[in-house]
Design a protein around this motif. Structure first.
Motif, PDB file in Angstrom:
ATOM      1  N   SER A  11       0.852  -1.185   0.000  1.00 54.77           N
ATOM      2  CA  SER A  11       0.000   0.000   0.000  1.00 54.77           C
ATOM      3  C   SER A  11       0.890   1.238   0.000  1.00 54.77           C
ATOM      4  O   SER A  11       1.749   1.381   0.889  1.00 54.77           O
ATOM      5  N   PRO A  12       0.753   2.139  -0.979  1.00 50.19           N
ATOM      6  CA  PRO A  12       1.590   3.341  -0.989  1.00 50.19           C
ATOM      7  C   PRO A  12       1.396   4.202   0.253  1.00 50.19           C
ATOM      8  O   PRO A  12       2.296   4.953   0.632  1.00 50.19           O
ATOM      9  N   ALA A  13       0.257   4.077   0.898  1.00 54.72           N
ATOM     10  CA  ALA A  13       0.017   4.855   2.116  1.00 54.72           C
ATOM     11  C   ALA A  13       0.916   4.407   3.264  1.00 54.72           C
ATOM     12  O   ALA A  13       1.112   5.149   4.229  1.00 54.72           O
ATOM     13  N   GLN A  14       1.481   3.191   3.173  1.00 49.33           N
ATOM     14  CA  GLN A  14       2.331   2.655   4.237  1.00 49.33           C
ATOM     15  C   GLN A  14       3.804   2.961   4.021  1.00 49.33           C
ATOM     16  O   GLN A  14       4.621   2.828   4.937  1.00 49.33           O
ATOM     17  N   LEU A  15       4.175   3.413   2.812  1.00 50.75           N
ATOM     18  CA  LEU A  15       5.579   3.591   2.465  1.00 50.75           C
ATOM     19  C   LEU A  15       6.297   4.542   3.412  1.00 50.75           C
ATOM     20  O   LEU A  15       7.400   4.254   3.893  1.00 50.75           O
ATOM     21  N   GLN A  16       5.710   5.699   3.689  1.00 47.95           N
ATOM     22  CA  GLN A  16       6.376   6.680   4.540  1.00 47.95           C
ATOM     23  C   GLN A  16       6.604   6.133   5.942  1.00 47.95           C
ATOM     24  O   GLN A  16       7.659   6.352   6.540  1.00 47.95           O
ATOM     25  N   ALA A  17       5.626   5.420   6.487  1.00 46.01           N
ATOM     26  CA  ALA A  17       5.787   4.851   7.829  1.00 46.01           C
ATOM     27  C   ALA A  17       6.917   3.826   7.854  1.00 46.01           C
ATOM     28  O   ALA A  17       7.719   3.790   8.796  1.00 46.01           O
ATOM     29  N   ASP A  18       7.006   2.979   6.811  1.00 46.42           N
ATOM     30  CA  ASP A  18       8.099   2.010   6.739  1.00 46.42           C
ATOM     31  C   ASP A  18       9.447   2.711   6.656  1.00 46.42           C
ATOM     32  O   ASP A  18      10.428   2.299   7.281  1.00 46.42           O
ATOM     33  N   LEU A  19       9.502   3.786   5.868  1.00 45.44           N
ATOM     34  CA  LEU A  19      10.746   4.535   5.720  1.00 45.44           C
ATOM     35  C   LEU A  19      11.152   5.193   7.031  1.00 45.44           C
ATOM     36  O   LEU A  19      12.323   5.151   7.430  1.00 45.44           O
ATOM     37  N   ASP A  20      10.193   5.814   7.726  1.00 48.73           N
ATOM     38  CA  ASP A  20      10.507   6.464   8.995  1.00 48.73           C
ATOM     39  C   ASP A  20      11.065   5.468  10.007  1.00 48.73           C
ATOM     40  O   ASP A  20      12.004   5.777  10.751  1.00 48.73           O
ATOM     41  N   LEU A  21      10.507   4.269  10.029  1.00 44.37           N
ATOM     42  CA  LEU A  21      10.982   3.256  10.964  1.00 44.37           C
ATOM     43  C   LEU A  21      12.358   2.742  10.563  1.00 44.37           C
ATOM     44  O   LEU A  21      13.186   2.435  11.426  1.00 44.37           O
ATOM     45  N   ALA A  22      12.629   2.640   9.252  1.00 51.24           N
ATOM     46  CA  ALA A  22      13.944   2.221   8.792  1.00 51.24           C
ATOM     47  C   ALA A  22      15.012   3.236   9.187  1.00 51.24           C
ATOM     48  O   ALA A  22      16.105   2.877   9.621  1.00 51.24           O
ATOM     49  N   VAL A  23      14.697   4.518   9.035  1.00 46.97           N
ATOM     50  CA  VAL A  23      15.626   5.578   9.425  1.00 46.97           C
ATOM     51  C   VAL A  23      15.862   5.550  10.935  1.00 46.97           C
ATOM     52  O   VAL A  23      17.007   5.615  11.415  1.00 46.97           O
ATOM     53  N   ALA A  24      14.777   5.446  11.695  1.00 44.35           N
ATOM     54  CA  ALA A  24      14.886   5.468  13.153  1.00 44.35           C
ATOM     55  C   ALA A  24      15.686   4.287  13.688  1.00 44.35           C
ATOM     56  O   ALA A  24      16.365   4.404  14.707  1.00 44.35           O
ATOM     57  N   ALA A  25      15.620   3.148  12.989  1.00 50.58           N
ATOM     58  CA  ALA A  25      16.344   1.964  13.455  1.00 50.58           C
ATOM     59  C   ALA A  25      17.836   2.242  13.566  1.00 50.58           C
ATOM     60  O   ALA A  25      18.494   1.810  14.529  1.00 50.58           O
ATOM     61  N   TRP A  26      18.395   2.984  12.597  1.00 52.95           N
ATOM     62  CA  TRP A  26      19.824   3.309  12.641  1.00 52.95           C
ATOM     63  C   TRP A  26      20.100   4.489  13.575  1.00 52.95           C
ATOM     64  O   TRP A  26      21.002   4.432  14.415  1.00 52.95           O
ATOM     65  N   PHE A  59      19.935   9.323  18.595  1.00 56.45           N
ATOM     66  CA  PHE A  59      19.220  10.362  17.858  1.00 56.45           C
ATOM     67  C   PHE A  59      17.737   9.984  17.780  1.00 56.45           C
ATOM     68  O   PHE A  59      17.384   8.996  17.145  1.00 56.45           O
ATOM     69  N   THR A  60      16.890  10.775  18.384  1.00 53.80           N
ATOM     70  CA  THR A  60      15.462  10.472  18.426  1.00 53.80           C
ATOM     71  C   THR A  60      14.627  11.442  17.590  1.00 53.80           C
ATOM     72  O   THR A  60      13.406  11.319  17.557  1.00 53.80           O
ATOM     73  N   GLN A  61      15.278  12.387  16.908  1.00 50.59           N
ATOM     74  CA  GLN A  61      14.542  13.327  16.069  1.00 50.59           C
ATOM     75  C   GLN A  61      13.833  12.578  14.947  1.00 50.59           C
ATOM     76  O   GLN A  61      14.405  11.699  14.306  1.00 50.59           O
ATOM     77  N   GLN A  62      12.575  12.915  14.693  1.00 50.10           N
ATOM     78  CA  GLN A  62      11.806  12.249  13.669  1.00 50.10           C
ATOM     79  C   GLN A  62      12.408  12.490  12.277  1.00 50.10           C
ATOM     80  O   GLN A  62      12.929  13.568  11.986  1.00 50.10           O
ATOM     81  N   ASN A  63      12.321  11.481  11.430  1.00 49.26           N
ATOM     82  CA  ASN A  63      12.885  11.559  10.090  1.00 49.26           C
ATOM     83  C   ASN A  63      12.444  12.814   9.347  1.00 49.26           C
ATOM     84  O   ASN A  63      13.262  13.513   8.749  1.00 49.26           O
ATOM     85  N   MET A  64      11.163  13.131   9.375  1.00 48.44           N
ATOM     86  CA  MET A  64      10.646  14.265   8.607  1.00 48.44           C
ATOM     87  C   MET A  64      11.053  15.611   9.194  1.00 48.44           C
ATOM     88  O   MET A  64      10.844  16.654   8.569  1.00 48.44           O
ATOM     89  N   GLN A  65      11.633  15.613  10.393  1.00 46.22           N
ATOM     90  CA  GLN A  65      12.093  16.859  11.008  1.00 46.22           C
ATOM     91  C   GLN A  65      13.546  17.163  10.677  1.00 46.22           C
ATOM     92  O   GLN A  65      14.047  18.224  11.017  1.00 46.22           O
ATOM     93  N   VAL A  66      14.239  16.208  10.039  1.00 48.43           N
ATOM     94  CA  VAL A  66      15.624  16.415   9.625  1.00 48.43           C
ATOM     95  C   VAL A  66      15.613  16.933   8.193  1.00 48.43           C
ATOM     96  O   VAL A  66      14.901  16.403   7.340  1.00 48.43           O
ATOM     97  N   SER A  67      16.386  17.971   7.917  1.00 47.75           N
ATOM     98  CA  SER A  67      16.253  18.642   6.620  1.00 47.75           C
ATOM     99  C   SER A  67      17.488  18.525   5.738  1.00 47.75           C
ATOM    100  O   SER A  67      17.417  18.830   4.542  1.00 47.75           O
ATOM    101  N   GLU A  68      18.638  18.118   6.260  1.00 53.40           N
ATOM    102  CA  GLU A  68      19.866  18.172   5.486  1.00 53.40           C
ATOM    103  C   GLU A  68      20.274  16.800   4.955  1.00 53.40           C
ATOM    104  O   GLU A  68      20.176  15.798   5.652  1.00 53.40           O
ATOM    105  N   CYS A  69      20.758  16.784   3.725  1.00 53.15           N
ATOM    106  CA  CYS A  69      21.426  15.611   3.161  1.00 53.15           C
ATOM    107  C   CYS A  69      20.585  14.356   3.223  1.00 53.15           C
ATOM    108  O   CYS A  69      21.048  13.293   3.660  1.00 53.15           O
ATOM    109  N   CYS A  70      19.342  14.445   2.803  1.00 55.84           N
ATOM    110  CA  CYS A  70      18.446  13.297   2.907  1.00 55.84           C
ATOM    111  C   CYS A  70      18.499  12.435   1.638  1.00 55.84           C
ATOM    112  O   CYS A  70      18.565  12.952   0.525  1.00 55.84           O
ATOM    113  N   THR A  71      18.444  11.147   1.821  1.00 53.76           N
ATOM    114  CA  THR A  71      18.359  10.204   0.719  1.00 53.76           C
ATOM    115  C   THR A  71      16.998  10.321   0.037  1.00 53.76           C
ATOM    116  O   THR A  71      15.981  10.419   0.711  1.00 53.76           O
TER     117      THR A  71
END
Length: 375
Positions: A95-110, A116-128
């Protein structure tokens, strides 16, 4: 003001647990392949080491934290994908609606490993950039008979060339980050992948979204003409490469042993070069965590066990705001003391003395003040 003393200590025991975000990870004594500068033949040198931040004369080839990633929508994006279960019932696997949630969790895992607990969408520099592609040329560099779930593209070096560790992300001009090249991750939506040649018109492949392996009503598995892989795991794996990690295994099936381990330990982590279809998301293993944390947050990575000179020692991280840190060694022989700064630079060991009751006193004031944090 009080000195915060952070040291690695050789000890006879350490907890083999990984708790909340940014806590100590106990790692066994094994080496991983890491990339280093200066460049050799215009490529980063690969070195097997268990302490990547302390290789004399070399600097790790890595990015800065926190990692961040953005979904870039386009005409190649898959819409909702359904596959049939063993009973012929349609099941939503992507489901394309789930993609962002999966991505946020993948980023947070590392990011979480180093606190670092800042949410993925709150980081603005050098994003993949995360992009689906139907263009087979994006995966043309692979051998016949194989396929890739995802691929990453980035510039090979930073600018200027002596700036190592910002893998195609930015250059540093008087302390300011200047973007020089976007980094992009492609997810495979090509016809060659989705409907493999020679497998029949009903055969399909897809990256499945969400936290669990898709199944039909009554927990019925997908039919045997389908192959699905965890999208979250694929994203996490590729972001691990973006963070500078290599495949820890020899990429030589069916062995898949650790490339740098002389005794042939198995590679079990998510960064291994292959993965199986039809399985629940793996998430990061202790092996993945150790490989990453030794590179980015070595001060909270403890070595669980090491054989030195015929006797076993174990290392932990000790953090103290006292001038004298009392360390319980339980009467073990051959104690070894090593110290690192909060930046991962190895220091001269601080002075310590044995105490009759099975302890040693570590004198934090003997550590260079320039390498200490002050509270």
């Amino acid at each position: 003001m009080r000195t915060l003393c952070i040291v690695f200590l050789a000890l006879t025991g350490v907890a083999n647990t990984f708790g909340q975000c940014g806590t100590t990870q106990a790692c066994r004594n094994q080496k991983f392949p890491y990339r280093f500068c200066p460049m050799v033949n215009n490529k980063p040198e690969v070195v097997c080491t268990d302490y990547p931040t302390n290789v004399p004369g070399k600097k790790p080839f890595r990015n800065v934290l926190p990692i961040c990633a953005r979904v870039i929508t386009g005409p190649d994006d898959p819409q909702e994908v359904k596959m049939k279960d063993a009973n012929g019932v349609d099941v939503v696997v992507y489901s394309p609606a789930q993609l962002q949630a999966d991505l946020d969790l993948a980023v947070a895992a590392w990011n979480c490993l180093c606190g670092f607990t800042q949410q993925n969408m709150q980081v603005s520099e050098c994003c993949t950039e995360i992009v689906w592609t139907r263009n087979t040329r994006d995966f043309s560099a692979i051998s016949a008979g194989t396929f890739r779930l995802g691929e990453q593209y980035t510039s090979a070096t930073s600018t200027p060339p002596d700036l190592c560790g910002e893998l195609g992300c930015y250059k540093d001009e008087n302390g300011a980050r200047i973007p020089i090249r976007l980094h992009r991750m492609y997810l495979n939506n090509t016809d060659d992948f989705r409907s493999p040649v020679g497998a029949g018109p009903s055969a399909t492949r897809m990256l499945y979204s969400g936290p669990t392996l898709p199944k039909g009503p009554g927990n019925v598995a997908l039919n045997n003409l389908t192959q699905v892989w965890s999208l979250r795991d694929v994203l996490t794996h590729e972001l691990g490469h973006w963070a500078g990690l290599l495949h820890p295994d020899a990429e030589n099936p069916p062995n898949y042993t650790l490339l740098c381990d002389p005794v042939g330990a198995p590679s079990t982590g998510l960064m291994t070069s292959t993965t199986s279809s039809g399985t629940e998301p793996k998430g990061l293993s202790d092996q993945d965590k150790c490989q990453f944390m030794r590179l980015y947050c070595p001060t909270i990575t403890g070595i669980e066990e090491e054989i030195q000179l015929g006797y076993a020692t174990r290392k932990i991280v000790a953090v103290s705001n006292l001038d004298v840190y009392r360390w319980k060694v339980d009467g073990c022989d051959g104690n070894v003391l090593r110290a690192w700064s909060v930046r991962g630079e190895e220091l001269q060991p601080p002075v310590y003395s044995h105490v009759d009751d099975g302890y040693v006193n570590v004198y934090c004031h003997t550590m260079p003040r320039a390498f200490s944090s002050f509270l």
